[in-house]
Design a protein around this motif. Structure first.
Motif, short mmCIF file in Angstrom:
data_model
loop_
_atom_site.label_atom_id
_atom_site.label_comp_id
_atom_site.label_asym_id
_atom_site.label_seq_id
_atom_site.Cartn_x
_atom_site.Cartn_y
_atom_site.Cartn_z
N UNK A 1 0.84 -1.20 0.00
CA UNK A 1 0.00 0.00 0.00
C UNK A 1 0.87 1.25 0.00
N UNK A 2 1.90 1.27 0.83
CA UNK A 2 2.82 2.41 0.87
C UNK A 2 3.54 2.57 -0.47
N UNK A 3 3.98 1.47 -1.06
CA UNK A 3 4.66 1.54 -2.36
C UNK A 3 3.73 2.08 -3.44
N UNK A 4 2.46 1.69 -3.40
CA UNK A 4 1.49 2.19 -4.37
C UNK A 4 1.27 3.68 -4.21
N UNK A 5 1.13 4.15 -2.98
CA UNK A 5 0.91 5.57 -2.72
C UNK A 5 2.12 6.38 -3.16
N UNK A 6 3.32 5.92 -2.82
CA UNK A 6 4.54 6.65 -3.18
C UNK A 6 4.70 6.69 -4.70
N UNK A 7 4.49 5.57 -5.36
CA UNK A 7 4.61 5.52 -6.82
C UNK A 7 3.59 6.45 -7.48
N UNK A 8 2.38 6.44 -6.97
CA UNK A 8 1.34 7.31 -7.51
C UNK A 8 1.72 8.79 -7.34
N UNK A 9 2.22 9.15 -6.17
CA UNK A 9 2.63 10.53 -5.92
C UNK A 9 3.78 10.94 -6.84
N UNK A 10 4.75 10.06 -7.03
CA UNK A 10 5.87 10.38 -7.91
C UNK A 10 5.40 10.56 -9.36
N UNK A 11 4.54 9.69 -9.83
CA UNK A 11 4.03 9.82 -11.20
C UNK A 11 3.19 11.08 -11.36
N UNK B 1 3.56 13.88 -9.67
CA UNK B 1 4.50 15.00 -9.68
C UNK B 1 5.21 15.11 -11.02
N UNK B 2 5.58 13.97 -11.58
CA UNK B 2 6.25 13.97 -12.88
C UNK B 2 5.33 14.51 -13.97
N UNK B 3 4.08 14.08 -13.97
CA UNK B 3 3.14 14.55 -14.98
C UNK B 3 2.87 16.04 -14.83
N UNK C 1 3.51 21.56 -16.73
CA UNK C 1 3.92 22.95 -16.46
C UNK C 1 5.07 23.37 -17.36
N UNK C 2 5.92 22.44 -17.72
CA UNK C 2 7.05 22.76 -18.58
C UNK C 2 6.56 23.13 -19.98
N UNK C 3 5.53 22.46 -20.47
CA UNK C 3 5.00 22.72 -21.80
C UNK C 3 4.08 23.93 -21.83
#
Length: 62
Positions: A21-31, A33-35, A40-42
């Protein structure tokens, strides 16, 4: 032949559930943030041009 779920099984199950569950939440937050960073860059060049065009059209009509 029946098997019973032992307390050790439930302990391991709970630990693995928390880890995944923690790994899923962290991965979701990182993705997310990346998106957001990619969008914002574009966006600034397109957003500034669209805003400037609207502002110029607004001034031209008044």
């Amino acid at each position: 032949m029946g098997t019973s779920l032992t307390p050790d099984f439930w302990r391991l199950f709970a630990v693995l559930l928390v880890i995944f569950t923690a790994a899923t939440v962290v991965t979701s937050a990182l993705l997310d943030a990346l998106i957001v960073r990619m969008l914002r860059h574009r966006r600034p060049a397109v957003h500034r041009n669209a805003t400037a065009d609207r502002f110029e059209r607004h001034l031209a009509h008044h």
